[in-house]
Design an enzyme around this catalytic site. Structure first.
Site, PDB file in Angstrom:
ATOM      1  N   LYS A  86      -2.496  67.501  39.841  1.00 48.10           N
ATOM      2  CA  LYS A  86      -1.911  67.120  38.545  1.00 48.10           C
ATOM      3  C   LYS A  86      -0.668  67.965  38.281  1.00 48.10           C
ATOM      4  O   LYS A  86      -0.640  69.159  38.627  1.00 48.10           O
ATOM      5  CB  LYS A  86      -2.958  67.341  37.452  1.00 48.10           C
ATOM      6  CG  LYS A  86      -2.537  66.862  36.068  1.00 48.10           C
ATOM      7  CD  LYS A  86      -3.698  67.014  35.080  1.00 48.10           C
ATOM      8  CE  LYS A  86      -3.337  66.537  33.694  1.00 48.10           C
ATOM      9  NZ  LYS A  86      -4.473  66.638  32.755  1.00 48.10           N
ATOM     10  N   SER A 161      -5.706  62.544  30.435  1.00 49.29           N
ATOM     11  CA  SER A 161      -4.321  62.664  30.834  1.00 49.29           C
ATOM     12  C   SER A 161      -4.124  62.799  32.350  1.00 49.29           C
ATOM     13  O   SER A 161      -3.002  62.670  32.825  1.00 49.29           O
ATOM     14  CB  SER A 161      -3.678  63.874  30.142  1.00 49.29           C
ATOM     15  OG  SER A 161      -4.332  65.074  30.513  1.00 49.29           O
ATOM     16  N   SER A 185      -9.792  64.981  29.869  1.00 47.58           N
ATOM     17  CA  SER A 185      -8.713  64.452  30.710  1.00 47.58           C
ATOM     18  C   SER A 185      -9.032  64.276  32.183  1.00 47.58           C
ATOM     19  O   SER A 185      -8.282  63.615  32.890  1.00 47.58           O
ATOM     20  CB  SER A 185      -7.474  65.327  30.587  1.00 47.58           C
ATOM     21  OG  SER A 185      -6.791  64.943  29.436  1.00 47.58           O
TER      22      SER A 185
END
Ligand code: GLN
Length: 493
Positions: A86, A161, A185
């Site tokens: 990420k 996210s 997330s």
């Protein structure tokens, strides 16, 4: 090049093939990069590709050939496994943007501890994945680099996210991935993309190198397509990192014996307020009832409990998260970090406003609200109250977990929304985090397990356990994976 069906191998299968010499790391990584080249225009999972991945693969192949590395068990547990990271987790020499214009050109000079440890175990960073800006969102629509599409239905969101990480696994553009989880997330996109997403116990994994959103809530989380892969990842990244992250705990957890196919002796709680809530979509409720029946068939006991404080969870979470965000993001002022301008001849106010206008709308909203709840006069009314509610929620959860091994809920109350469907109304968007924020408020581990499909759309089921009971969550995952067999697909090829 390897056959495309091989790109769906689990990491532990790939490692075996690499060790036996039937797949070369170079071929595998080259095929992954080729797949990214051909489909990521549509999915948009990656923001930046690691252009050294192929060189690193060649080095791995040499290591495989030298017999000494084969005997080194630790280093080779993830030998040659393509890893997606990420874009809020620091990677040495690879741009790390947090999906923000503010950090568009930021290239860290060090690896986050978890990245370093996964690389040490043989994983190869393929690239950095798309996300909601600074981790603020549940759909990966709030990204300065465009929305990530769900591989199962490209008109829908991949969740957020950590949407890019989940989508990269679900579309075979990586084998394992890292995300971060402040309020769901990792688990939300895992659920929407039909993969596993583990939010560990707060402090179990070092946060060194994770760009902060809300420190008291967030953890780096692990994403994979099988329970065994998650266990391999967890084994590689646990361990104290006290000198770099003071919240890191020194704990060795036993994750070796997860491969039991029975849940005999386990007691699970289901939450009345969630089952009865009309916020849960019908197909999701059906799937949860089916999951309850499945664990009962595996000899677990399931009973209903009440969590009356659940109704304060979202308000408590969002108040605390925004407060911490407003404080953390104050550092992006054009002087110390990130995007900047030539200040010559520009008044300070104008300079600062111009710099800060580079944040996207959701980040701005949260900085403003967070500053408000921390301001004198409102601090007691909002921030302190949220902290008190958090303590009550945590106590209630811990009370339940004294009598039960785990709590079962859906991961997300809804099916993956269509792109654009939720972002116009922030409050409506925040409500879909109702089942995930609890674990962050309490600091406990939680795992989203890919459980079923409804009209081709994935549904994940969440299990939450006591602090440091990750091994139990992995055992549940393994048993369900075994029981569900080929009914649950974990990637689209
Ligand atoms: N959707 C939640 C939020 O926007 C959780 C995000 C996260 O876990 N990073 O804050």
């Amino acid at each position: 090049m390897v056959r495309s069906s091989r790109l769906a191998l689990n990491a532990y299968e790939l490692v075996e093939e690499v060790k036996s010499g039937s797949i070369s790391v170079e071929d595998y990584i080259a095929s992954i990069l080729e797949r990214i080249e051909s489909i990521d225009k549509r999915i948009n999972a990656y923001i930046t590709i690691n252009h050294h991945a192929l060189d690193e693969a060649r080095i791995m192949d040499k290591m495989v050939k030298s017999s000494s590395s084969n005997s080194n068990g630790y280093r080779s547990t993830l030998l040659g496994v393509p890893l997606a990271v990420k874009d809020n987790i620091s990677t040495e020499g690879i741009r790390t943007t947090c999906s923000s214009r503010m950090l568009e050109d930021y290239v860290p000079v060090y690896d986050a501890t978890v990245v370093k440890r996964l690389k040490g175990a043989g994983a190869i960073v393929i690239g950095k994945t798309n996300m909601d800006e600074f981790g603020m969102g549940s759909t990966t629509e709030f990204s300065a680099f465009g929305v990530t599409h769900n591989p199962w239905d490209e008109e829908r969101v991949a969740g957020g996210s950590s949407g890019g990480s989940a989508a990269s696994l679900a579309s075979c553009m990586a084998s394992i991935a890292l995300g971060s989880d402040t309020g769901g997330s990792v688990r939300c996109p895992a659920s929407f993309c039909s993969i596993y997403g583990l939010k560990p116990t707060y402090g179990l994994l070092s946060r060194y190198g994770l760009i902060s959103y809300a420190n008291s809530l967030e953890c780096i989380g692990l994403m994979a397509r099988s329970a065994v892969d998650l266990a391999l990842m967890l084994n590689a990244v646990v361990g104290s990192d006290m000198q770099n992250d003071h919240t890191s705990i020194d704990s060795s957890i036993d994750i070796k014996s997860i491969n039991s196919t029975s849940l005999k002796g386990m007691r699970f709680a289901i939450v009345r307020e969630i089952i009865e809530s009309d916020a849960i979509d019908e197909p999701v409720r059906d799937s949860m009832l089916d999951a309850i029946a499945s664990v009962e068939q595996l000899d677990a006991v399931v009973e209903e409990v009440s969590l009356p404080s659940l109704r304060y969870a979202l308000a408590s979470y969002y108040t605390i998260a925004m407060a911490e965000a407003s404080s953390n993001l104050a550092r992006y002022d054009g002087i110390r970090y990130g995007y900047t301008l030539q200040p010559d001849g520009v008044a300070w106010n104008e300079f600062y406003s111009t710099i800060r206008s580079n944040f996207g709308s959701e980040v701005k909203r949260r900085i403003i609200l967070g500053t408000y709840v921390l301001s004198s006069g409102y601090y007691g009314r909002y921030y302190m109250k949220a902290q008190k509610a958090r303590a009550i929620i945590r106590d209630e959860i811990m009370h339940v977990l004294r009598s039960y091994n785990a709590i079962i809920t859906p991961t997300m109350p809804v099916l993956p929304p269509r792109i654009g469907e939720r972002i116009s109304d922030p409050l409506r968007l925040y409500t879909i985090d109702i089942c995930t924020v609890i674990a962050n408020l309490a600091g406990i581990p939680a795992l989203s397990i890919p459980y079923s499909m409804h009209n081709g759309l994935p549904i994940g089921i969440q299990f939450m356990a006591k602090h440091l009971d990750e091994a139990l969550l992995l055992r549940i995952a393994y048993a369900l994976e075994y029981a569900r067999g080929s009914r649950v697909k974990r990637c689209v090829l």
